[in-house]
Design a protein around this motif. Sequence first.
Motif, PDB file in Angstrom:
ATOM      1  N   PRO A  20       0.827  -1.208   0.000  1.00 39.54           N
ATOM      2  CA  PRO A  20       0.000   0.000   0.000  1.00 39.54           C
ATOM      3  C   PRO A  20       0.862   1.260   0.000  1.00 39.54           C
ATOM      4  N   THR A  21       0.416   2.269  -0.726  1.00 38.24           N
ATOM      5  CA  THR A  21       1.091   3.569  -0.703  1.00 38.24           C
ATOM      6  C   THR A  21       0.477   4.489   0.342  1.00 38.24           C
ATOM      7  N   TYR A  22      -0.571   4.037   0.999  1.00 38.33           N
ATOM      8  CA  TYR A  22      -1.243   4.810   2.044  1.00 38.33           C
ATOM      9  C   TYR A  22      -0.916   4.202   3.402  1.00 38.33           C
ATOM     10  N   ALA A  23      -1.076   4.985   4.444  1.00 33.42           N
ATOM     11  CA  ALA A  23      -0.826   4.501   5.797  1.00 33.42           C
ATOM     12  C   ALA A  23      -2.147   4.095   6.450  1.00 33.42           C
ATOM     13  N   ARG A  24      -2.094   3.058   7.268  1.00 35.19           N
ATOM     14  CA  ARG A  24      -3.304   2.575   7.933  1.00 35.19           C
ATOM     15  C   ARG A  24      -4.020   3.685   8.698  1.00 35.19           C
ATOM     16  N   GLU A  25      -3.268   4.553   9.353  1.00 33.62           N
ATOM     17  CA  GLU A  25      -3.903   5.600  10.169  1.00 33.62           C
ATOM     18  C   GLU A  25      -4.638   6.637   9.328  1.00 33.62           C
ATOM     19  N   GLN A  26      -4.449   6.610   8.017  1.00 33.71           N
ATOM     20  CA  GLN A  26      -5.187   7.529   7.148  1.00 33.71           C
ATOM     21  C   GLN A  26      -6.616   7.054   6.880  1.00 33.71           C
ATOM     22  N   LEU A  27      -6.875   5.784   7.132  1.00 36.59           N
ATOM     23  CA  LEU A  27      -8.159   5.192   6.765  1.00 36.59           C
ATOM     24  C   LEU A  27      -9.196   5.310   7.877  1.00 36.59           C
ATOM     25  N   ARG A  28     -10.465   5.424   7.454  1.00 34.23           N
ATOM     26  CA  ARG A  28     -11.614   5.337   8.366  1.00 34.23           C
ATOM     27  C   ARG A  28     -12.655   4.418   7.740  1.00 34.23           C
ATOM     28  N   ALA A  29     -13.263   3.596   8.563  1.00 32.86           N
ATOM     29  CA  ALA A  29     -14.223   2.621   8.049  1.00 32.86           C
ATOM     30  C   ALA A  29     -15.485   3.312   7.549  1.00 32.86           C
ATOM     31  N   LEU A  48     -10.958  -1.476  -3.521  1.00 31.35           N
ATOM     32  CA  LEU A  48     -10.784  -0.383  -2.550  1.00 31.35           C
ATOM     33  C   LEU A  48      -9.303  -0.090  -2.327  1.00 31.35           C
ATOM     34  N   ASP A  49      -8.496  -1.130  -2.299  1.00 32.33           N
ATOM     35  CA  ASP A  49      -7.047  -0.931  -2.156  1.00 32.33           C
ATOM     36  C   ASP A  49      -6.515  -0.096  -3.321  1.00 32.33           C
ATOM     37  N   ASP A  50      -6.983  -0.374  -4.530  1.00 36.09           N
ATOM     38  CA  ASP A  50      -6.589   0.423  -5.686  1.00 36.09           C
ATOM     39  C   ASP A  50      -6.991   1.890  -5.509  1.00 36.09           C
ATOM     40  N   LEU A  51      -8.201   2.093  -5.006  1.00 42.22           N
ATOM     41  CA  LEU A  51      -8.700   3.457  -4.819  1.00 42.22           C
ATOM     42  C   LEU A  51      -7.886   4.195  -3.765  1.00 42.22           C
ATOM     43  N   PHE A  52      -7.577   3.520  -2.677  1.00 41.05           N
ATOM     44  CA  PHE A  52      -6.791   4.155  -1.613  1.00 41.05           C
ATOM     45  C   PHE A  52      -5.360   4.424  -2.080  1.00 41.05           C
ATOM     46  N   ASN A  53      -4.815   3.523  -2.896  1.00 42.35           N
ATOM     47  CA  ASN A  53      -3.479   3.756  -3.442  1.00 42.35           C
ATOM     48  C   ASN A  53      -3.435   4.992  -4.330  1.00 42.35           C
ATOM     49  N   ALA A  54      -4.600   5.345  -4.889  1.00 44.87           N
ATOM     50  CA  ALA A  54      -4.684   6.574  -5.692  1.00 44.87           C
ATOM     51  C   ALA A  54      -4.920   7.801  -4.813  1.00 44.87           C
ATOM     52  N   GLY A  55      -4.959   7.601  -3.500  1.00 50.57           N
ATOM     53  CA  GLY A  55      -5.127   8.705  -2.557  1.00 50.57           C
ATOM     54  C   GLY A  55      -6.549   9.211  -2.447  1.00 50.57           C
ATOM     55  N   LYS A  56      -7.525   8.383  -2.804  1.00 53.13           N
ATOM     56  CA  LYS A  56      -8.911   8.837  -2.840  1.00 53.13           C
ATOM     57  C   LYS A  56      -9.803   8.055  -1.894  1.00 53.13           C
ATOM     58  N   ASP A  57     -10.812   8.770  -1.355  1.00 56.74           N
ATOM     59  CA  ASP A  57     -11.907   8.149  -0.591  1.00 56.74           C
ATOM     60  C   ASP A  57     -11.402   7.285   0.567  1.00 56.74           C
ATOM     61  N   LEU A  58     -10.493   7.826   1.346  1.00 55.77           N
ATOM     62  CA  LEU A  58      -9.895   7.063   2.449  1.00 55.77           C
ATOM     63  C   LEU A  58     -10.855   6.845   3.612  1.00 55.77           C
ATOM     64  N   ASP A  59     -12.049   7.443   3.530  1.00 55.55           N
ATOM     65  CA  ASP A  59     -13.050   7.226   4.568  1.00 55.55           C
ATOM     66  C   ASP A  59     -14.029   6.113   4.196  1.00 55.55           C
ATOM     67  N   ALA A 101      -4.386  -3.515   2.309  1.00 53.60           N
ATOM     68  CA  ALA A 101      -4.585  -3.027   3.678  1.00 53.60           C
ATOM     69  C   ALA A 101      -5.897  -2.270   3.808  1.00 53.60           C
ATOM     70  N   SER A 102      -6.877  -2.602   2.945  1.00 48.30           N
ATOM     71  CA  SER A 102      -8.126  -1.840   2.924  1.00 48.30           C
ATOM     72  C   SER A 102      -9.070  -2.181   4.061  1.00 48.30           C
ATOM     73  N   MET A 103      -8.754  -3.235   4.836  1.00 45.53           N
ATOM     74  CA  MET A 103      -9.555  -3.565   6.018  1.00 45.53           C
ATOM     75  C   MET A 103      -8.886  -2.998   7.259  1.00 45.53           C
ATOM     76  N   VAL A 104      -9.663  -2.324   8.099  1.00 46.09           N
ATOM     77  CA  VAL A 104      -9.091  -1.679   9.288  1.00 46.09           C
ATOM     78  C   VAL A 104      -9.489  -2.363  10.589  1.00 46.09           C
ATOM     79  N   GLY A 105     -10.326  -3.388  10.526  1.00 43.48           N
ATOM     80  CA  GLY A 105     -10.749  -4.079  11.737  1.00 43.48           C
ATOM     81  C   GLY A 105     -11.746  -5.153  11.407  1.00 43.48           C
ATOM     82  N   PHE A 106     -12.148  -5.911  12.451  1.00 41.97           N
ATOM     83  CA  PHE A 106     -13.075  -7.030  12.260  1.00 41.97           C
ATOM     84  C   PHE A 106     -13.869  -7.150  13.549  1.00 41.97           C
TER      85      PHE A 106
END
Length: 494
Positions: A20-29, A48-59, A101-106
């Motif tokens: 991933p090019t994004y950091a986990r702490e940047q994401l919100r479920a 979603l991983d592709d989208l986050f790697n593009a820096g978009k829609d991290l929420d 890394a598009s999943m932040v929890g379970f």
Amino acid sequence: MAQSLNLETLSSLAPSVSRPTYAREQLRAGILHVGVGNFHRAHQAVYLDDLFNAGKDLDWALLGAGVRPGDKAMRAALERQDWLTTVVELEPGANSARVCASMVGFVPVGDDARAIVEALDDPAIRVVSLTVTEGGYCIDPATGAFNPEHPEIQYDAAHLDAPRGVFGVLVAALKRRRERGITPFTVMSCDNIPHNGQVTRDAVAGTAELIDPGLAAYVREQVAFPNSMVDRITPATTDRERAILAERFGIKDNWPVFCEPFRQWVLEDNFLAGRPALEEVGVTFTPHVAAFELMKLRILNGGHAAIAYPAALLGIHFVHDGMADPLVRGFLDKLETSEIIPCVPRVPGVDLHVYYELIANRFANPDIGDTIPRLAQDGSNRQPKFILPSTRDRLKAGGDITGLALESALWCRYCAGSTDAGEPIPVDDPNASRLMAAARAAKDDPGAFLGLRDIFGDVADAPAFRAAFDTALRALWRDGVRATLQRYLDGGLA
């Protein structure tokens, strides 16, 4: 030596592994997903991983959830690696690995699903997506309608404070949101069911109807259920895949996902409170989902069924080996081109015969390692969705159904529980005991299997189908699979 996968080791993985090019702490479920299996992690999670790697829609990150005992094992495996998943794409001669890394929890998996209901109190969760298998929607196979008498539905309707099933969870969560003035979430099915959005709406509203008609009306009028078509061949994970990952890419992943390079997602743009910009990473948004869906269910999923049972009866384990067998491949080609494709309606911008050739090439990919037992499982749920609708349409049109009847006869012969060589076959189906009893009785009386009315419905009443099924099943028992397939290919089974 292979490294265990987790956030700490991510940066030290081999350069050949995409990260991933994004950091986990940047994401919100923003999406809670029920049914975190291999397909979901190779499909929705990758988009979603592709989208986050593009820096978009991290929420719009994923929060996993499950309502089945097996979900506990998946949660435990992913928790040990910080919810990361290695996805290996199996292009022949050019396999590649990426960490998603598009999943932040379970959500914790318990004896009931109250924890999921509570997680859905969060207004940030705007979509609930589902991969709960074709058999998870409490559908009456004979009618195709939601069955409110299903034991799981009846239980949840009586215990909405502590539901156990996915539809009880959704009703309980929507009820709480309604009472608290929180915008309802969109419910997005990602399962291989015709009109899956409508089917999901019927299940949620049907469950709510047992509790409060006003709540059922709210579900029907205020909650969005987009239809979708999803596609990616994703075999089960075994120690074989874990060993390949460790040897080729130096990663120790508790539950990696291996899949083909191809993926497709066709989605209706029907969301209540926004959605991620998935069109930017290859998702097709269209009002014509039903056409794509029917094409895929009949040609691809129907094709899987056509391969599964003759290959299983011949003792073939891998799908690509089945495709390499001239009789199995010949049966698939003739069935698809002469009986299935002719009753698939036109799809905008798609040549159905070119689509089938793509499907056949995907089936033949030797690197995937997809198995015949996986394709053969759960036939009592899959046959009414993938094969019998084509049979019904051909009967209505007065078309030949010799190959479709042979496919049903091959399933019956498989359900008898032994190969042509006499080796035992474990019939993996929730109705296995009933299927096996009917299939063994059908050796002398083929009509005994067609007596499974909840599966065959009105198709079993058609004289042309009964006659073709009788001929095919008697030939399979008398002459064996290879001889019967050859007769079909030669035109001598009609």
